[in-house]
Design an enzyme around this catalytic site. Structure first.
Site, PDB file in Angstrom:
ATOM      1  N   LYS A 170      -3.701  -5.026   3.493  1.00  0.00           N
ATOM      2  CA  LYS A 170      -3.124  -5.633   2.286  1.00  0.00           C
ATOM      3  C   LYS A 170      -3.267  -7.160   2.279  1.00  0.00           C
ATOM      4  O   LYS A 170      -3.534  -7.779   3.307  1.00  0.00           O
ATOM      5  CB  LYS A 170      -1.665  -5.209   2.143  1.00  0.00           C
ATOM      6  CG  LYS A 170      -1.579  -3.766   1.625  1.00  0.00           C
ATOM      7  CD  LYS A 170      -0.224  -3.417   1.104  1.00  0.00           C
ATOM      8  CE  LYS A 170      -0.264  -2.015   0.497  1.00  0.00           C
ATOM      9  NZ  LYS A 170       1.043  -1.443   0.314  1.00  0.00           N
ATOM     10  N   ARG A 184       0.794   4.526   6.345  1.00  0.00           N
ATOM     11  CA  ARG A 184      -0.243   4.849   5.347  1.00  0.00           C
ATOM     12  C   ARG A 184      -1.409   3.886   5.572  1.00  0.00           C
ATOM     13  O   ARG A 184      -1.243   2.681   5.399  1.00  0.00           O
ATOM     14  CB  ARG A 184       0.351   4.699   3.944  1.00  0.00           C
ATOM     15  CG  ARG A 184      -0.587   5.076   2.826  1.00  0.00           C
ATOM     16  CD  ARG A 184       0.081   4.914   1.465  1.00  0.00           C
ATOM     17  NE  ARG A 184      -0.805   5.276   0.385  1.00  0.00           N
ATOM     18  CZ  ARG A 184      -1.726   4.463  -0.137  1.00  0.00           C
ATOM     19  NH1 ARG A 184      -1.849   3.242   0.307  1.00  0.00           N
ATOM     20  NH2 ARG A 184      -2.505   4.877  -1.120  1.00  0.00           N
TER      21      ARG A 184
HETATM   22  C1  9MG Z   1      -0.295   4.094  -3.265  1.00  0.00           C
HETATM   23  N1  9MG Z   1       0.170   3.057  -2.373  1.00  0.00           N
HETATM   24  C2  9MG Z   1      -0.396   1.833  -2.193  1.00  0.00           C
HETATM   25  N2  9MG Z   1       0.314   1.131  -1.298  1.00  0.00           N
HETATM   26  C3  9MG Z   1       1.347   1.925  -0.908  1.00  0.00           C
HETATM   27  C4  9MG Z   1       2.427   1.776  -0.034  1.00  0.00           C
HETATM   28  O1  9MG Z   1       2.626   0.654   0.632  1.00  0.00           O
HETATM   29  N3  9MG Z   1       3.294   2.793   0.111  1.00  0.00           N
HETATM   30  C5  9MG Z   1       3.134   3.953  -0.594  1.00  0.00           C
HETATM   31  N4  9MG Z   1       4.035   4.926  -0.414  1.00  0.00           N
HETATM   32  N5  9MG Z   1       2.121   4.144  -1.431  1.00  0.00           N
HETATM   33  C6  9MG Z   1       1.244   3.155  -1.601  1.00  0.00           C
END
Ligand code: 9MG
Length: 392
Positions: free
Chosen positions: A337, A371
């Site tokens: 990110k 994730r």
């Molecule tokens: C779809 N998406 C993109 N970034 C995310 C994040 O940090 N958490 C979750 N649950 N979904 C995300």
């Protein structure tokens, strides 16, 4: 030489081992171990009269409670408090609060629940290891890192199988980008993107599939097509979503976002970022439960990068363990990110090591699901940090 030193934040079992090694009496071990664990517990919304009783009870047990001036002279309607004590002191005070007025028995229950949630091993709705890896499969033309790469079904299946082989515990499929500045897509467009992929991927993989959507109809069709979990970055805000999740009876990820993807990064503001996000979760969990969602099916996610500046993101990461006080597993999405780009001055394709550093910290701070884009690398990081943490 006495060889004195400060010990690290060791857990109950290790404290007992140490007391036994020192040669303490077995009864003494049981009495002393709860005195070796120290906690700071924050609460808000206390009646000032109750806060004063709470302070007296803690002081009489040699603990402490910080309250506002307005609570001391009863000039305020309610107050925040910071309780400070050992496990032993919290237990003693909880017992005493049971007989007190001003809603203190309910506070005692809340303190007890909070400390249990914070200290206990977390269980995921589908079982398995406490820190699991969710591989990202974006089937959007514009996602920030892998946009457009897996839009054909056969590519998507190949990628899903590769992530499973690399150790992914689940796969998150999304058909609508939520990157800053992105526009919403219609239900029809989203269904057209995700359904063929879920239908192809679901029979081929053994791990659960989550559908990244905030729309009730997409959630329903995706579950019919084979999805097992709903990942809602809008935190059940879309009308009808809480009821739909309850009816589907599947685990749901409730993510925090300030604002909307289109403008969320313009000027995000918080009083205290972690307290504000926790308040959002308290409110959302109640709303979800009222709609019929089982508490055991709820996973919370502070939403790194969703209406947060660099400082907010760093503070959330530094205090990640606080979210486990809410009694739900915590998910973190930090992979590649832009906050990493700000720290490292690197583009998304060069943020792997930064992502692994954030993932490693998250494991240590009790996060249950990561994730990520880079499954194999993250699985190695999780195994390494989990083995180290098991020593405490
Ligand atoms: C779809 N998406 C993109 N970034 C995310 C994040 O940090 N958490 C979750 N649950 N979904 C995300």
């Amino acid at each position: 030489m006495f060889q004195t030193r400060v010990l690290s934040d060791i857990r109950r079992q290790k404290i007992k081992e140490l007391l036994n090694r020192i040669g303490c009496d077995p009864k003494g071990v049981e009495i002393m171990a709860p005195k070796a664990e120290h906690f700071l517990v924050y609460a808000r919304g206390l009646d000032p009269r109750g806060a004063n009783i709470l302070k007296q009870e803690f002081l009489s047990s040699d603990g402490e409670v910080a309250v506002s001036w307005g609570a001391l002279d009863i000039s305020t309607k309610d107050t925040e408090v910071l309780m400070m004590g050992t496990m032993d002191q919290f237990k003693r005070v909880e017992g005493k609060l049971e007989e007190q007025p001003f809603d203190l028995p309910r506070l005692a229950e809340e303190i007890n629940r909070t400390l249990r949630s914070y200290r206990e091993k977390r269980e995921l709705p589908w079982g398995g290891e406490p820190c699991q890896v969710m591989g990202i499969l974006n089937v959007t033309p514009d996602s920030f890192y892998d946009g457009g790469r897996y839009s054909r079904e056969e590519d998507a299946v190949k990628r899903a199988l590769e992530m499973e082989k690399n150790g992914a515990d689940m796969i998150d499929i999304g058909g609508e980008s939520t990157r800053p500045g992105s526009e919403r897509v219609s239900v029809e467009e989203e269904l057209e993107r995700v359904l063929p992929v879920i239908e192809e991927v679901a029979p081929e993989v053994d791990v659960p599939i989550s559908i990244d959507t905030h729309k009730p109809r997409v959630a329903e069709e995706a579950v019919k097509a084979g999805a097992d979990i709903i990942n809602d970055v809008f935190g059940l805000r879309k009308e009808g979503m809480p009821e739909k999740v309850a009816a589907l009876d599947v685990p749901v990820i409730i993510m925090h976002m300030q604002g909307r993807p289109k403008d969320m990064q313009e000027d995000p503001e918080y009083d205290d970022v972690v307290t504000d996000i926790c308040s959002f979760f308290y409110e959302r969990i109640e709303l979800a439960k009222k709609a019929g969602v089982k508490k055991d099916n709820i996973i919370i996610d502070p939403g790194i990068g969703f209406g947060k500046n660099l400082e907010h993101n760093l503070e959330i990461l530094a205090r990640l363990d606080e979210f486990s006080s809410l009694g739900c597993p915590v998910l973190l999405g930090a992979s590649r990110k832009s906050f990493l780009g700000e720290i490292l001055d690197k583009r998304s394709e060069n943020r792997l090591y930064g992502s692994l550093a954030a993932a490693s910290l998250a494991v240590e701070k009790r996060v249950s699901i990561l994730r990520v884009h880079d499954v194999a690398e993250t699985v190695d990081a999780v195994e390494t940090i989990s083995s180290i943490c098991a020593q405490r």
